[in-house]
Scaffold this motif. Structure first.
Motif, PDB file in Angstrom:
ATOM      1  N   THR A  14     -38.959  -7.775  32.628  1.00 26.04           N
ATOM      2  CA  THR A  14     -39.477  -9.058  33.095  1.00 26.04           C
ATOM      3  C   THR A  14     -38.835  -9.417  34.428  1.00 26.04           C
ATOM      4  OG1 THR A  14     -37.825 -10.422  31.953  1.00 26.04           O
ATOM      5  CG2 THR A  14     -39.818  -9.814  30.720  1.00 26.04           C
ATOM      6  N   GLY A  24     -43.266 -12.658  35.528  1.00 26.60           N
ATOM      7  CA  GLY A  24     -44.154 -11.624  35.043  1.00 26.60           C
ATOM      8  C   GLY A  24     -43.422 -10.496  34.366  1.00 26.60           C
ATOM      9  N   GLU A  38     -57.648  -9.348  31.357  1.00 27.93           N
ATOM     10  CA  GLU A  38     -56.910 -10.611  31.360  1.00 27.93           C
ATOM     11  C   GLU A  38     -57.275 -11.457  30.140  1.00 27.93           C
ATOM     12  OE1 GLU A  38     -58.240  -9.333  34.090  1.00 27.93           O
ATOM     13  OE2 GLU A  38     -56.740  -9.420  35.708  1.00 27.93           O
ATOM     14  N   ILE A  41     -55.080 -11.143  27.112  1.00 33.72           N
ATOM     15  CA  ILE A  41     -53.725 -11.680  27.221  1.00 33.72           C
ATOM     16  C   ILE A  41     -53.699 -13.198  27.274  1.00 33.72           C
ATOM     17  CG2 ILE A  41     -51.628 -11.600  28.646  1.00 33.72           C
ATOM     18  CD1 ILE A  41     -52.740  -8.884  29.723  1.00 33.72           C
ATOM     19  N   GLN A  42     -54.710 -13.802  27.906  1.00 36.29           N
ATOM     20  CA  GLN A  42     -54.701 -15.239  28.168  1.00 36.29           C
ATOM     21  C   GLN A  42     -54.530 -16.111  26.917  1.00 36.29           C
ATOM     22  OE1 GLN A  42     -54.768 -16.338  31.520  1.00 36.29           O
ATOM     23  NE2 GLN A  42     -53.889 -18.084  30.426  1.00 36.29           N
ATOM     24  N   MET A  45     -50.931 -16.512  26.187  1.00 35.64           N
ATOM     25  CA  MET A  45     -50.276 -17.333  27.202  1.00 35.64           C
ATOM     26  C   MET A  45     -50.576 -18.811  26.966  1.00 35.64           C
ATOM     27  SD  MET A  45     -48.863 -14.857  28.623  1.00 35.64           S
ATOM     28  CE  MET A  45     -47.856 -16.062  29.447  1.00 35.64           C
ATOM     29  N   ASP A  63     -50.616 -20.786  33.705  1.00 37.61           N
ATOM     30  CA  ASP A  63     -50.210 -19.445  33.276  1.00 37.61           C
ATOM     31  C   ASP A  63     -51.401 -18.491  33.288  1.00 37.61           C
ATOM     32  OD1 ASP A  63     -47.544 -19.934  33.066  1.00 37.61           O
ATOM     33  OD2 ASP A  63     -47.505 -20.211  30.906  1.00 37.61           O
ATOM     34  N   VAL A  65     -53.333 -15.325  33.875  1.00 36.81           N
ATOM     35  CA  VAL A  65     -52.906 -13.929  33.888  1.00 36.81           C
ATOM     36  C   VAL A  65     -53.551 -13.165  35.046  1.00 36.81           C
ATOM     37  CG1 VAL A  65     -52.959 -11.758  32.604  1.00 36.81           C
ATOM     38  CG2 VAL A  65     -52.546 -13.915  31.402  1.00 36.81           C
ATOM     39  N   ILE A  83     -48.061  -7.409  35.264  1.00 35.42           N
ATOM     40  CA  ILE A  83     -48.734  -8.694  35.070  1.00 35.42           C
ATOM     41  C   ILE A  83     -47.907  -9.771  35.751  1.00 35.42           C
ATOM     42  CG2 ILE A  83     -49.475 -10.410  33.379  1.00 35.42           C
ATOM     43  CD1 ILE A  83     -49.653  -8.061  31.344  1.00 35.42           C
ATOM     44  N   LEU A  85     -47.732 -14.109  36.690  1.00 32.74           N
ATOM     45  CA  LEU A  85     -48.210 -15.466  36.449  1.00 32.74           C
ATOM     46  C   LEU A  85     -47.554 -16.356  37.499  1.00 32.74           C
ATOM     47  CD1 LEU A  85     -47.137 -14.368  33.217  1.00 32.74           C
ATOM     48  CD2 LEU A  85     -49.180 -15.741  32.924  1.00 32.74           C
ATOM     49  N   ALA A 136     -46.840 -12.027  27.627  1.00 31.05           N
ATOM     50  CA  ALA A 136     -47.919 -11.214  28.205  1.00 31.05           C
ATOM     51  C   ALA A 136     -47.842  -9.780  27.699  1.00 31.05           C
ATOM     52  CB  ALA A 136     -47.841 -11.257  29.727  1.00 31.05           C
TER      53      ALA A 136
END
Length: 355
Positions: A14, A24, A38, A41-42, A45, A63, A65, A83, A85, A136
């Motif tokens: 990270t 990210g 995306e 993943i969203q 988030m 946030d 993605v 990824i 953000l 994520a």
């Protein structure tokens, strides 16, 4: 700064700070061919992001993605997947009054002693905002696990001195505490709102249940499955305790009580929490984590300045009066990352490859 990566076959790193340009994650080990977008993943988030209720910080971050590498034509290429953000709602001036003071319960003092410099804006790298990258990565890990029939569900078991008495899974996402007992959830909210009005905060206990884990995951010595789960969960900033199965209750049990006997139909009990000898048994994995009260409180506290001079401090700004509801998707993400890592280490990558 070392220690920003976690995992072996499925490895995450990270990056970013609370009030920097963004946060990210870079992921190594995503099975090539795995469909990723995306939109996968969203939703996770959105479960973690701030501003969801009166019990979370009012900081508004979408946030959103952005996948910057590792995906081509909607599928993972097997190369590092990045990824990001972007931070869009930072108010660094909220922290002007504390930039030369050590906030009690924060990493201000230890960061200054170790590195000789710290980012005082919203705690910088030590902020809970760092966990966005974990979530994520966890969303991708969860997608891999879902293909294997593995399901992860965490929830608030206790908070602000109130403990859930019932397990009603369909109610977990329907109350602001993400508690498994809607009646207890209402009591928790009342206590926490009162604490918030007085500039204080509360802690709690999160329980996590993992279903569908096959037997055989985990390495039997240093990389025991519960050891890696423990490290993953304890690496989350607000977590101060971890237990699995009966946990600390084992100290008061007899062997005849704790041993999970077996019959031709399998295990009769699950006191071990789904892991024996560091290896999964095929039963549900059940663990709990103790979450400390939010360190950022507006109640008056005593501290010292960087010069050593004594001072009083109020930590103003936008903060959660309790961390439990938003830490749940983080814990689920870290558990998912550990399980995928061990699936791949078991030699399952070939079977996980997408056509």
């Amino acid at each position: 700064m070392a220690g920003n990566s976690f995992g072996t076959a499925f490895r995450i790193s990270t990056f970013g700070e609370s009030h920097g340009e963004g946060v990210g994650v870079i992921i190594d080990g995503v099975p090539p061919g795995l469909p990723i977008s995306e939109e996968d993943i969203q939703p996770e988030m959105d479960r973690r992001k701030p501003g969801q209720s009166d019990l979370t910080t009012p900081r508004k971050e979408s946030d959103t993605v952005i996948i910057q590498s590792g995906v081509f034509e909607g599928r993972a290429t097997g190369t590092p997947l990045m990824i990001i953000l972007h931070n869009t709602n930072t108010i660094s001036s909220d922290y002007d009054d504390v930039k030369d003071k050590y906030r009690p319960g924060h990493a201000d003092y230890t960061y200054q002693q170790k590195y000789g410099i710290r980012d005082w804006r919203g705690s910088g790298r030590a902020s809970g905002r760092e966990t966005a990258g974990r979530v994520a990565a966890g969303a991708i890990a969860r997608k891999i696990l879902s293909l294997q029939g593995i399901r992860i569900k965490a929830y608030t078991l206790a908070a602000a001195g109130i403990t859930c008495e019932n397990y009603v899974p369909e109610q977990i996402e329907k109350n602001p505490m993400r508690a498994c007992d809607p009646v207890a959830a209402k009591k928790m909210v009342a206590v926490i709102e009162s604490l918030k009005d007085r500039g204080n905060s509360a802690g709690g206990i999160i329980e996590c249940r993992i279903e569908g884990v096959p037997p055989g995951l985990g390495e039997p010595v240093f990389d025991k499955l519960e050891a890696d789960l423990g490290k993953a969960i304890l690496s989350i900033g607000a977590v101060k305790g971890f237990e699995i199965g009966e946990g600390f209750k084992v100290a008061d049990m007899f062997g005849s009580e704790h041993n999970d006997e077996m019959s031709e139909n399998g295990f009769l009990t699950n006191h071990a929490g789904g892991i024996t000898g560091g290896i999964s048994t095929g039963q549900d994995i059940i663990f709990r984590a103790a979450v400390k009260p939010t360190a950022s409180i507006s109640a008056l506290q005593h501290t010292v300045k960087m010069t050593g001079e004594e001072a009083e401090i109020r930590t103003e700004g936008r903060h959660d009066p309790i961390i439990c509801p938003r830490i749940i998707p983080v814990m689920e993400a870290m558990a998912a990352i550990v399980l995928v890592d061990h699936l791949l280490r078991l030699g399952a990558q070939k079977s996980l490859q997408m056509s």
